[in-house]
Design an enzyme around this catalytic site. Sequence first.
Site, PDB file in Angstrom:
ATOM      1  N   GLY A 345       0.887  -0.979   0.005  1.00  0.00           N
ATOM      2  CA  GLY A 345       0.212  -0.090   0.054  1.00  0.00           C
ATOM      3  C   GLY A 345       0.977   1.084  -0.264  1.00  0.00           C
ATOM      4  O   GLY A 345       0.702   1.899   0.092  1.00  0.00           O
ATOM      5  N   THR A 346       2.562   1.206  -0.250  1.00  0.00           N
ATOM      6  CA  THR A 346       3.973   1.656  -0.370  1.00  0.00           C
ATOM      7  C   THR A 346       4.047   3.018  -1.447  1.00  0.00           C
ATOM      8  O   THR A 346       3.169   2.564  -2.517  1.00  0.00           O
ATOM      9  CB  THR A 346       5.009   0.858  -0.236  1.00  0.00           C
ATOM     10  OG1 THR A 346       4.940   0.135   0.454  1.00  0.00           O
ATOM     11  CG2 THR A 346       6.183   1.571  -0.787  1.00  0.00           C
ATOM     12  N   VAL A 347       4.662   4.075  -1.313  1.00  0.00           N
ATOM     13  CA  VAL A 347       4.995   5.006  -2.296  1.00  0.00           C
ATOM     14  C   VAL A 347       6.478   5.012  -2.867  1.00  0.00           C
ATOM     15  O   VAL A 347       7.215   4.964  -1.764  1.00  0.00           O
ATOM     16  CB  VAL A 347       4.425   6.414  -2.370  1.00  0.00           C
ATOM     17  CG1 VAL A 347       2.964   6.275  -2.113  1.00  0.00           C
ATOM     18  CG2 VAL A 347       4.939   7.085  -1.039  1.00  0.00           C
ATOM     19  N   MET A 427       7.084  -0.252  -6.046  1.00  0.00           N
ATOM     20  CA  MET A 427       6.240  -0.402  -4.710  1.00  0.00           C
ATOM     21  C   MET A 427       5.314  -1.266  -4.942  1.00  0.00           C
ATOM     22  O   MET A 427       4.767  -1.911  -6.026  1.00  0.00           O
ATOM     23  CB  MET A 427       5.575   1.021  -4.410  1.00  0.00           C
ATOM     24  CG  MET A 427       4.137   1.230  -5.350  1.00  0.00           C
ATOM     25  SD  MET A 427       3.766   2.843  -4.740  1.00  0.00           S
ATOM     26  CE  MET A 427       2.191   2.833  -5.711  1.00  0.00           C
TER      27      MET A 427
END
Length: 534
Positions: A345, A346-347, A427
């Site tokens: 759920g 990372t950027v 990601m």
Amino acid sequence: MLNWNLPFASARQPVLARNIVSTSQPLAAQAGAQAFARGGNAIDAALAAAIALTVVEPTMNGIGGDAFALVWDGEELHGLNSSGRSPASWTAERFAGLSAMPLRGWDSVTVPGGVAAWHALSERFGNLPFEQLFVDAIRYAREGFPVSPVIARQWEQAGNELHVQPGFNEFMPKGRAPRTGEIWQFEAQARTLEDIAATNGESFYRGDLARKIAAFATEHGAALSADDLAAHRAEWVRPVSSTYAGHEVHEIPPNGIGMAALMAVGMMEYLPYAQTAMGSAERMHLEIEAMRLAFADAHEHLGDAQHMRVQIDALLDPDYLRARARTIDPEKAGTYGPGQPPSGGTVYLAAADAQGRMVSFIQSNYKGFGSGVVVPGTGIALHNRGIGFVTTPGHVNQVAGGKRPLHSIIPAFLTRGGKPVMAFGVMGGNMQPQGHLQMVMRVVAEGWNPQAASDAPRWRIDDAGQLILEPSVPAQVVEGLQRMGHQPRIMPPDNLEFGSAQLVTRLDADISGTTDAVYAAGSDHRRDGQAVGY
């Protein structure tokens, strides 16, 4: 020489510029470009974009997450690990009887390290005053922005699960997630960002915001304390690397799982990869098998570096990787256990500037909004990195107090002969090391430009060990994998299982014809992302 063709399904062109930032959300990319316009460098642009992402893409990251970075300062590569530790009072007994760590709620929350990363990077490498990095993020939070379709869908999915968690209703003030095109405003988040900006992040760890976080934890009987927050420090580390075809691939050392990518890349040197056809089932098979081997080692041996029983260098030793590669049958899928190396759920976003600085940066709340816990009146959604621990007695990654969990978010960097080539990342949970391997092979072995490398169909070994493929993988490749014993599952269109890549590649001087650094960037069509040049 890069291949500038775009053979895969995408409406995007690579973006070329002297100064560039590539992120997973257009408004954040534009915040990075505005930092360049105010006289900032690549580090400033990356940070302005990262801070804005906590506002405009809250489904994937937030103020209460962790962060890592790799920075090329024009001469050498630096690593930053700002992942937080578990609460000091966590013990194995606290989680006894559980087969796995809690996925949501306070017992998944470790100390958030992202804010400390912002200040550490700005203080060491930035040109702009720290407060100026927050201008656009604060404006987006206070004045609002229209929510995009991808983020609206993710928000709704998260809300269906997380509405029961303490404070999460602040992200659903109307009793639901915001819809596509609806303006989202969050005044409390704007005030929090102003406080962080004005105090160089001190408020988050040792000031007013820290007190609010600790008080909310106490209210709910959670272990996270003011002392836990005050103890956090971002840590500068020496990157670790592996080689392939004359290139060096760099990752952050454990507690990150970037080592899995390095092991897989290193094995490719000893496999008949060059003898397979581009885009073939045989080529994909070798990548998948190397990744399965690397994951077997990673889940057995990796964790907080202070608690590992195997030396990092031993896992990357060429003789060990050669031996591991020899267990792969080029014509048949295998099942692998961990190896035993010698003792010893990372950027995501990337930015680069005309002076040659390049940044590979990643931050995350982990599973969507993370723990689902939101500190009232602050807009701080706390991550759930505690689920990176295991409850298995005696395991190197067993949960304990004051310990860093095994981390999935990993920035990556590529050099050739010690010179910068590419800042990149993909990601998306355990897709990240797999994505790193695929990006390296697409760029280094196959010569694709960064947009084409991102566009190429992807495979993934999911959390259950199942091989999944994008629907764009050609039918003959799927059939070839099946003949070799794989059991791939084709995912539906527009799913979110294959991550989001951002890549910035430096062009050779003989191409650009200038002494300034010039870059080409790609941004993943699977998300809302955008590369912006300045």
